[in-house]
Scaffold this active site. Sequence first.
Site, PDB file in Angstrom:
ATOM      1  N   SER A   1      10.151   0.323 -12.950  1.00 36.98           N
ATOM      2  CA  SER A   1      11.291  -0.570 -13.175  1.00 36.98           C
ATOM      3  C   SER A   1      12.609   0.176 -13.331  1.00 36.98           C
ATOM      4  CB  SER A   1      11.026  -1.483 -14.376  1.00 36.98           C
ATOM      5  OG  SER A   1       9.877  -2.282 -14.138  1.00 36.98           O
TER       6      SER A   1
ATOM      7  N   GLY B   1       6.739  -2.494 -11.927  1.00 39.22           N
ATOM      8  CA  GLY B   1       6.867  -3.870 -11.467  1.00 39.22           C
ATOM      9  C   GLY B   1       6.921  -4.897 -12.588  1.00 39.22           C
TER      10      GLY B   1
ATOM     11  N   HIS C   1      -0.765   6.952  -6.402  1.00 39.95           N
ATOM     12  CA  HIS C   1      -0.002   5.888  -7.066  1.00 39.95           C
ATOM     13  C   HIS C   1      -0.950   5.054  -7.913  1.00 39.95           C
ATOM     14  CE1 HIS C   1       2.346   2.227  -7.607  1.00 39.95           C
ATOM     15  NE2 HIS C   1       3.411   2.985  -7.384  1.00 39.95           N
TER      16      HIS C   1
ATOM     17  N   GLU D   1      -1.289   1.997  -8.302  1.00 42.21           N
ATOM     18  CA  GLU D   1      -1.906   0.854  -7.603  1.00 42.21           C
ATOM     19  C   GLU D   1      -3.109   1.321  -6.794  1.00 42.21           C
ATOM     20  OE1 GLU D   1       1.693  -0.574  -5.795  1.00 42.21           O
ATOM     21  OE2 GLU D   1       2.399  -1.178  -7.778  1.00 42.21           O
TER      22      GLU D   1
ATOM     23  N   ASN E   1       9.567   3.578  -2.768  1.00 45.22           N
ATOM     24  CA  ASN E   1       8.199   3.194  -2.416  1.00 45.22           C
ATOM     25  C   ASN E   1       8.234   1.721  -2.019  1.00 45.22           C
ATOM     26  OD1 ASN E   1       5.502   2.610  -2.240  1.00 45.22           O
ATOM     27  ND2 ASN E   1       5.088   2.786  -4.441  1.00 45.22           N
TER      28      ASN E   1
ATOM     29  N   GLU F   1       4.820   7.826 -13.844  1.00 42.18           N
ATOM     30  CA  GLU F   1       4.967   6.382 -13.749  1.00 42.18           C
ATOM     31  C   GLU F   1       4.050   5.709 -14.770  1.00 42.18           C
ATOM     32  OE1 GLU F   1       6.644   5.157  -9.705  1.00 42.18           O
ATOM     33  OE2 GLU F   1       4.478   5.170  -9.534  1.00 42.18           O
TER      34      GLU F   1
ATOM     35  N   LYS G   1       5.937   0.008  -0.763  1.00 44.01           N
ATOM     36  CA  LYS G   1       4.625  -0.645  -0.930  1.00 44.01           C
ATOM     37  C   LYS G   1       4.281  -1.445   0.336  1.00 44.01           C
ATOM     38  CE  LYS G   1       5.492  -0.688  -5.821  1.00 44.01           C
ATOM     39  NZ  LYS G   1       5.081  -1.119  -7.125  1.00 44.01           N
TER      40      LYS G   1
HETATM   41  C1  PEP Z   1       6.437   2.126  -8.069  1.00 45.04           C
HETATM   42  O1  PEP Z   1       5.633   1.350  -7.588  1.00 45.04           O
HETATM   43  O2  PEP Z   1       6.346   3.321  -7.801  1.00 45.04           O
HETATM   44  C2  PEP Z   1       7.490   1.589  -8.948  1.00 45.04           C
HETATM   45  C3  PEP Z   1       8.113   2.410  -9.721  1.00 45.04           C
HETATM   46  O3  PEP Z   1       7.721   0.227  -8.874  1.00 45.04           O
HETATM   47  P1  PEP Z   1       8.891  -0.591  -9.634  1.00 45.04           P
HETATM   48  O4  PEP Z   1      10.148   0.212  -9.488  1.00 45.04           O
HETATM   49  O5  PEP Z   1       8.947  -1.902  -8.935  1.00 45.04           O
HETATM   50  O6  PEP Z   1       8.464  -0.709 -11.066  1.00 45.04           O
END
Ligand code: PEP
Length: 245
Positions: free
Chosen positions: A209, A169, A94, A96, A9, A163, A11
């Site tokens: 992460s 993040g 997602h 976000e 992703n 998630e 973003k």
């Molecule tokens: C995501 O935004 O789907 C995600 C898992 O981000 P990160 O790996 O940076 O935590």
Amino acid sequence: MRVKIVAGNWKMNKTASETAALIDEIIKATAGTHVEVVVCPPFTSLKDAAAACTGSHVKLGAQNVHWEVSGAYTGEVSAEMLKELGVTHVIIGHSERRQYFGETDETVNKRTKAALAAGLVPIVCVGETLEERDSGKMDEVIVRQVKLGLTDLDVGKVVIAYEPVWAIGTGRTATPAQAQEAHALIRRTLAEIVGGAIANSVRIQYGGSMKPDNAKELMGQPDIDGGLIGGAALKADSFAAIVNG
Ligand code: PEP
């Protein structure tokens, strides 16, 4: 046997002109993998990304899709528009989008139905916030998101991404045991909705992460079938290290 799926992703990162180079590197660095590899750049990069993915094992995903085919929906993009560009997957719901753009379980459901109707593979994201986890509401939140997000659709064609919002993040990854617990809950919930056979066929990615140094253990859990990767997907070496295990 569920084929593992690792999706990047991106973003709101990488311009169209930066996209092809990263995809070329990813294609080379993941050659020969048995994992399904997907990259999800911003809308503006999809055309260049599609050209870069052509003839390779890397598939193309978008980061959102609207539920209508066309019309007065300023700023939105339809499933047909994505399909025409060569998109095969789409991230939906997602955290976000839920946090900053008013996405709800109902809109997640509508977007997922539209994606399926166009033949796209929806990657439906679910996960609890830290506050929800700390107040003992994790199970309730995840079960609600799964049930409402997947109401009245072909669950067997969906990929789910668990998630935990507190891990996205932040550098704070769920432990393999915490992630497995949530994935098992999601699979039990799927079994309740559509029965064990379909529930066992649905792939559930972990996201939050995920990095080369924790991916192998996370993906080694019985109900973790891949990863949705944010930060580590922006560099070919870290993304490929996750894919290649
Ligand atoms: C995501 O935004 O789907 C995600 C898992 O981000 P990160 O790996 O940076 O935590």
